[in-house]
Motif scaffolding. Structure first.
Motif, mmCIF file in Angstrom:
data_model
loop_
_atom_site.group_PDB
_atom_site.id
_atom_site.type_symbol
_atom_site.label_atom_id
_atom_site.label_comp_id
_atom_site.label_asym_id
_atom_site.label_seq_id
_atom_site.Cartn_x
_atom_site.Cartn_y
_atom_site.Cartn_z
ATOM 1 N N LEU A 138 -4.357 6.025 0.243
ATOM 2 C CA LEU A 138 -3.253 6.611 -0.511
ATOM 3 C C LEU A 138 -1.950 5.875 -0.205
ATOM 4 N N PRO A 139 -1.194 5.513 -1.223
ATOM 5 C CA PRO A 139 0.036 4.728 -1.004
ATOM 6 C C PRO A 139 1.093 5.538 -0.272
ATOM 7 N N TYR A 140 1.797 4.869 0.630
ATOM 8 C CA TYR A 140 2.858 5.503 1.407
ATOM 9 C C TYR A 140 4.225 4.909 1.081
ATOM 10 N N VAL A 141 4.251 3.583 0.892
ATOM 11 C CA VAL A 141 5.535 2.938 0.658
ATOM 12 C C VAL A 141 5.351 1.649 -0.132
ATOM 13 N N PHE A 142 6.329 1.344 -0.986
ATOM 14 C CA PHE A 142 6.468 0.036 -1.615
ATOM 15 C C PHE A 142 7.418 -0.742 -0.711
ATOM 16 N N GLU A 143 6.854 -1.589 0.127
ATOM 17 C CA GLU A 143 7.640 -2.312 1.126
ATOM 18 C C GLU A 143 8.215 -3.598 0.521
ATOM 19 N N ILE A 152 5.187 -4.862 -1.718
ATOM 20 C CA ILE A 152 3.761 -4.739 -1.480
ATOM 21 C C ILE A 152 3.449 -3.266 -1.242
ATOM 22 N N VAL A 153 2.307 -2.812 -1.775
ATOM 23 C CA VAL A 153 1.917 -1.406 -1.654
ATOM 24 C C VAL A 153 1.170 -1.217 -0.338
ATOM 25 N N LEU A 154 1.692 -0.331 0.519
ATOM 26 C CA LEU A 154 1.115 -0.106 1.836
ATOM 27 C C LEU A 154 0.639 1.338 1.997
ATOM 28 N N GLY A 155 -0.348 1.520 2.878
ATOM 29 C CA GLY A 155 -0.793 2.848 3.263
ATOM 30 C C GLY A 155 0.044 3.379 4.418
ATOM 31 N N ARG A 156 -0.391 4.504 4.993
ATOM 32 C CA ARG A 156 0.410 5.166 6.024
ATOM 33 C C ARG A 156 0.437 4.405 7.346
ATOM 34 N N ASP A 157 -0.472 3.458 7.537
ATOM 35 C CA ASP A 157 -0.470 2.654 8.757
ATOM 36 C C ASP A 157 0.338 1.367 8.585
ATOM 37 N N LYS A 159 -0.275 -0.945 6.540
ATOM 38 C CA LYS A 159 -1.205 -2.024 6.234
ATOM 39 C C LYS A 159 -1.395 -2.063 4.717
ATOM 40 N N PRO A 160 -1.794 -3.230 4.166
ATOM 41 C CA PRO A 160 -2.052 -3.293 2.724
ATOM 42 C C PRO A 160 -3.001 -2.170 2.303
ATOM 43 N N LEU A 161 -2.713 -1.557 1.163
ATOM 44 C CA LEU A 161 -3.490 -0.409 0.714
ATOM 45 C C LEU A 161 -4.983 -0.746 0.664
ATOM 46 N N GLY A 162 -5.793 0.089 1.298
ATOM 47 C CA GLY A 162 -7.230 -0.125 1.336
ATOM 48 C C GLY A 162 -7.728 -0.741 2.627
ATOM 49 N N MET A 163 -6.812 -1.123 3.537
ATOM 50 C CA MET A 163 -7.212 -1.759 4.798
ATOM 51 C C MET A 163 -7.348 -0.701 5.891
ATOM 52 N N TYR A 172 1.869 -9.950 5.162
ATOM 53 C CA TYR A 172 1.931 -9.328 3.837
ATOM 54 C C TYR A 172 1.891 -10.352 2.707
ATOM 55 N N GLU A 173 2.393 -11.548 2.952
ATOM 56 C CA GLU A 173 2.425 -12.564 1.907
ATOM 57 C C GLU A 173 1.021 -12.967 1.454
#
Length: 244
Positions: A138-143, A152-157, A159-163, A172-173
């Motif tokens: 689940l997305p947490y932040v657009f970093e 980049i879309v990140l999860g709560r950790d 990390k890239p979403l889905g990791m 992230y690049e």
């Protein structure tokens, strides 16, 4: 007309049609055709045909209600384990590199949360698969990416979403499939809410309860509309990156 209907969307429309048929005393055929009309199609058969010919995003979230119910339960054999969280994460597939684009990741998250919220009881055990999945999927932040107009879309950790792996340092690049070009002002407006800076989706942990998960789902749906608005230009940019 509603496009990009997922398998879970179709199943939800079927369940709603059955309920309409029972509540209103009409036939299931009439109820299901009304569902199609609500989505912008003349009837159910034509909607199914249209959906079957639409390009599919990858991967598609596909899980039954019973499977989701099981995911909410405590995983057996974890009692006394020093790091149960890490043990469960190591068994999860890494979807961060499989998502075709940010829309794929966001729609996967939306479908996941919609199914989870359809459970009569929304109470994932802290040692359940779902508890970890909600941090990972689940997305947490657009970093914002430093020095660019990309996010980049990140999860709560963070990390890239889905990791699922949260131990290693991540560049992230390297995850251009999850990069999105959005006007910062529009992203700020779409994610604006009390106590959290722009770019963050609803900050309260969705595992804390149904109302928090529902609030996050609402924000996911809002940012999906925003990302969809700029998706064509994003795809053109990604194509240019691949050719470079």
């Amino acid at each position: 007309m509603q496009t990009n209907l997922s398998p879970n969307d179709i199943e939800r429309l079927r369940r709603e049609a059955k309920q309409i048929s029972r509540d209103e005393g009409c036939t299931y055929t009439e109820a299901i055709n009304r569902q199609a009309v609500k989505m912008g199609y003349p009837n159910w058969a034509l909607m199914q045909h249209a959906v079957s010919t639409m390009p599919r995003r990858f991967p598609i979230f596909d899980r039954s209600l019973d499977e989701m119910r099981q995911a909410f339960r405590k995983v057996k054999g974890l009692d006394g384990m020093r790091d149960a969280d890490t043990a469960m994460r190591r068994q999860m597939p890494d979807l961060s590199t499989q998502f075709a684009n940010p829309m794929s990741a966001l729609e996967y998250a939306r479908d996941y949360l919609e199914l989870a919220l359809s459970l009569p009881r929304f109470d994932p055990h802290m040692h359940s698969v779902a508890w970890i999945e909600m941090r990972v999927l689940l997305p947490y932040v657009f970093e914002p990416l430093t020095g660019t107009d990309r996010f980049i879309v990140l999860g709560r950790d963070y990390k890239p979403l889905g990791m699922a792996n949260r131990e290693d340092h991540i560049d992230y690049e390297a995850y251009k499939n999850l990069h999105v070009h959005l006007p910062a002002a529009e992203l700020s407006q779409a994610t604006r809410h009390t106590d959290y800076k722009p770019g963050y989706l609803h900050g309260v942990n969705p595992m804390a309860g149904r109302k928090y998960a529902a609030a996050l789902l609402k924000q996911i749906e809002t940012v999906i509309k925003l990302v969809s608005k700029y998706e064509r230009s994003n795809e053109q940019r990604q194509g240019a990156h691949r050719q470079a």
